[in-house]
Design a protein around this motif. Structure first.
Motif, PDB file in Angstrom:
ATOM      1  N   VAL A 182     -20.766  24.346 -45.877  1.00  0.00           N
ATOM      2  CA  VAL A 182     -20.186  23.014 -46.049  1.00  0.00           C
ATOM      3  C   VAL A 182     -18.725  23.123 -46.464  1.00  0.00           C
ATOM      4  O   VAL A 182     -17.858  22.406 -45.946  1.00  0.00           O
ATOM      5  N   GLU A 183     -18.432  24.018 -47.387  1.00  0.00           N
ATOM      6  CA  GLU A 183     -17.045  24.192 -47.840  1.00  0.00           C
ATOM      7  C   GLU A 183     -16.144  24.661 -46.698  1.00  0.00           C
ATOM      8  O   GLU A 183     -15.010  24.200 -46.555  1.00  0.00           O
ATOM      9  N   THR A 184     -16.651  25.596 -45.898  1.00  0.00           N
ATOM     10  CA  THR A 184     -15.868  26.067 -44.745  1.00  0.00           C
ATOM     11  C   THR A 184     -15.658  24.948 -43.739  1.00  0.00           C
ATOM     12  O   THR A 184     -14.554  24.775 -43.187  1.00  0.00           O
ATOM     13  N   PHE A 185     -16.715  24.178 -43.485  1.00  0.00           N
ATOM     14  CA  PHE A 185     -16.610  23.064 -42.547  1.00  0.00           C
ATOM     15  C   PHE A 185     -15.561  22.053 -43.013  1.00  0.00           C
ATOM     16  O   PHE A 185     -14.746  21.573 -42.228  1.00  0.00           O
ATOM     17  N   LEU A 194      -7.959  19.462 -39.165  1.00  0.00           N
ATOM     18  CA  LEU A 194      -7.646  19.750 -37.761  1.00  0.00           C
ATOM     19  C   LEU A 194      -8.476  18.878 -36.828  1.00  0.00           C
ATOM     20  O   LEU A 194      -7.975  18.363 -35.821  1.00  0.00           O
ATOM     21  N   GLN A 195      -9.766  18.716 -37.169  1.00  0.00           N
ATOM     22  CA  GLN A 195     -10.621  17.870 -36.345  1.00  0.00           C
ATOM     23  C   GLN A 195     -10.115  16.433 -36.322  1.00  0.00           C
ATOM     24  O   GLN A 195     -10.117  15.780 -35.283  1.00  0.00           O
ATOM     25  N   HIS A 196      -9.665  15.960 -37.472  1.00  0.00           N
ATOM     26  CA  HIS A 196      -9.212  14.566 -37.564  1.00  0.00           C
ATOM     27  C   HIS A 196      -7.939  14.350 -36.750  1.00  0.00           C
ATOM     28  O   HIS A 196      -7.758  13.292 -36.127  1.00  0.00           O
ATOM     29  N   ALA A 197      -7.051  15.340 -36.751  1.00  0.00           N
ATOM     30  CA  ALA A 197      -5.817  15.226 -35.965  1.00  0.00           C
ATOM     31  C   ALA A 197      -6.139  15.115 -34.478  1.00  0.00           C
ATOM     32  O   ALA A 197      -5.555  14.293 -33.759  1.00  0.00           O
ATOM     33  N   ALA A 198      -7.081  15.944 -34.011  1.00  0.00           N
ATOM     34  CA  ALA A 198      -7.490  15.871 -32.601  1.00  0.00           C
ATOM     35  C   ALA A 198      -8.175  14.537 -32.300  1.00  0.00           C
ATOM     36  O   ALA A 198      -7.942  13.923 -31.249  1.00  0.00           O
ATOM     37  N   TRP A 199      -9.017  14.082 -33.230  1.00  0.00           N
ATOM     38  CA  TRP A 199      -9.701  12.792 -33.062  1.00  0.00           C
ATOM     39  C   TRP A 199      -8.702  11.643 -33.002  1.00  0.00           C
ATOM     40  O   TRP A 199      -8.819  10.738 -32.164  1.00  0.00           O
ATOM     41  N   GLN A 200      -7.684  11.681 -33.885  1.00  0.00           N
ATOM     42  CA  GLN A 200      -6.677  10.618 -33.901  1.00  0.00           C
ATOM     43  C   GLN A 200      -5.892  10.583 -32.586  1.00  0.00           C
ATOM     44  O   GLN A 200      -5.579   9.506 -32.060  1.00  0.00           O
ATOM     45  N   GLY A 201      -5.589  11.766 -32.039  1.00  0.00           N
ATOM     46  CA  GLY A 201      -4.891  11.818 -30.751  1.00  0.00           C
ATOM     47  C   GLY A 201      -5.716  11.205 -29.640  1.00  0.00           C
ATOM     48  O   GLY A 201      -5.191  10.474 -28.786  1.00  0.00           O
ATOM     49  N   GLU A 202      -7.020  11.488 -29.638  1.00  0.00           N
ATOM     50  CA  GLU A 202      -7.907  10.917 -28.629  1.00  0.00           C
ATOM     51  C   GLU A 202      -7.997   9.404 -28.769  1.00  0.00           C
ATOM     52  O   GLU A 202      -7.976   8.667 -27.768  1.00  0.00           O
ATOM     53  N   LYS A 229     -15.353  13.444 -40.905  1.00  0.00           N
ATOM     54  CA  LYS A 229     -15.276  13.138 -42.335  1.00  0.00           C
ATOM     55  C   LYS A 229     -15.781  14.331 -43.140  1.00  0.00           C
ATOM     56  O   LYS A 229     -16.557  15.151 -42.655  1.00  0.00           O
ATOM     57  N   LEU A 230     -15.318  14.402 -44.399  1.00  0.00           N
ATOM     58  CA  LEU A 230     -15.773  15.455 -45.290  1.00  0.00           C
ATOM     59  C   LEU A 230     -17.265  15.304 -45.566  1.00  0.00           C
ATOM     60  O   LEU A 230     -17.788  14.183 -45.672  1.00  0.00           O
ATOM     61  N   ALA A 271     -23.794  17.360 -38.318  1.00  0.00           N
ATOM     62  CA  ALA A 271     -22.457  17.794 -37.877  1.00  0.00           C
ATOM     63  C   ALA A 271     -22.192  19.241 -38.278  1.00  0.00           C
ATOM     64  O   ALA A 271     -21.600  20.002 -37.540  1.00  0.00           O
ATOM     65  N   LEU A 272     -22.679  19.620 -39.457  1.00  0.00           N
ATOM     66  CA  LEU A 272     -22.502  20.997 -39.929  1.00  0.00           C
ATOM     67  C   LEU A 272     -23.210  21.987 -39.018  1.00  0.00           C
ATOM     68  O   LEU A 272     -22.644  22.980 -38.579  1.00  0.00           O
TER      69      LEU A 272
END
Length: 325
Positions: free
Chosen positions: A17-20, A26-34, A220-221, A240-241
């Protein structure tokens, strides 16, 4: 019912979970671009209704120009031909000059022309216009018009090419354009085809549905589960994990497998790469994945790489011993 959690599994879960959570940015930046791209597409569909007039085109009643881009007309032309010689008949000596024999040939030639392979050639330059009724190329030498109601197919064989096929023309129209306009051209073609069938509203509704779907997928976290939560009988690890780590391990497995190919000439390096990748493969096996076909293939390839590396190293050692003697 899920298998009960133990201390080792709980410790692995917390670490995962901590690693995720470290990757969420980074995931959110890609999601925001989409999401931004989907919203820009919706805005384009809702607000681009074209123009009723254009200084370079005569538009039909009810026709609107949606977009216009510089383009070239491409056609296949025969490649360079060459003459392949040959001769049938006899050659008669008729004397000599300076010690060199002179001969006279009697008979016919068997030579022939070999046609070169067809080559795609730009035969004209002009602009490509997209309206709600037609696709039009206007060049300095030729004009090609394709009615949307007679459209059979639109193909993009390359990022800067489009092939237009219509039912009333046997030969397809091939156009080239600047690759940076490819995205806008594809979107305009989609919109033009929808307009020709009175389907703009359906296209807009589909774009809104895409945005709504993307918004539900915002990364999301994940809260770190407490021991009480994790050891509860009905505890379910975050979905998601599970998906994220399954994909990450699989990507690392195939990257390591591919690197084994490029380290073939350096056996020791290959052995290091294969060893590390083999550890990842073992981790995936330990997680008992449902789909094992790709894992089996990668493991077999890794085994072959390991055998090659060990064999090459052994040969090198034997050679060194021979030289020493």
């Amino acid at each position: 019912m899920n298998a009960p959690m133990d201390e080792k599994s709980y410790s692995r879960l917390v670490k995962s979970v901590e690693t995720f959570n470290k990757t969420v940015g980074l995931q959110h930046a890609a999601w925001q671009g989409e999401l931004d791209e989907a919203k820009a597409t919706l805005d384009f569909l809702e607000n681009n209704h074209g123009f009723e007039t254009d200084p370079q085109l005569i538009l039909k009643p009810g026709e609107r120009l949606l977009g216009k881009y510089a383009a070239g007309l491409i056609e296949e032309r025969a490649g360079q031909s060459r003459y392949v010689g040959g001769h049938s008949g006899i050659s008669i000596p008729i004397g000599s000059i300076g010690g060199h024999s002179i001969r006279y040939s009697v008979g016919g030639s068997r030579g022939h022309i070999e046609r070169g392979a067809p080559v795609e050639t730009q035969i004209d330059q002009g602009f490509f216009a997209i309206t709600n009724q037609r696709l039009i190329f206007v060049g300095g030498k030729q004009t090609r018009e394709s009615e949307l109601k007679k459209l059979v197919s639109l193909n993009f064989p390359f990022s800067n090419r489009i092939v237009i096929s219509v039912s009333n023309r046997q030969k397809a129209t091939v156009l080239s354009f600047d690759a940076k306009n490819a995205k806008n051209i594809r979107l305009m073609l989609l919109m033009a085809n929808a307009d020709a069938q009175n389907g703009r509203e359906a296209l807009i509704a589909s774009a809104k549905s895409d945005i709504a779907q993307i918004e539900t997928e915002e990364p999301k976290l994940i809260p770190v589960p407490t021991r009480e939560e994790a050891f509860a009988p009905n505890f379910v690890p975050p979905v998601a994990l599970t998906k994220a780590f399954s994909k990450l391990d699989t990507i690392l497995l195939w990257v390591g497998t591919a690197l084994g190919l490029f380290t073939d000439l350096i056996p020791i390096l290959q052995l290091v790469v294969v060893g590390g990748t083999g550890y990842i493969a073992w981790k995936i096996w330990a997680s008992k994945p449902a789909k094992k076909t790709g894992l089996i293939v990668a493991t077999v390839i890794l085994a072959l790489f390991a055998f090659m590396a060990i064999t090459n190293i052994a040969k090198g050692q034997i050679l060194a011993a021979v030289i020493a003697d």
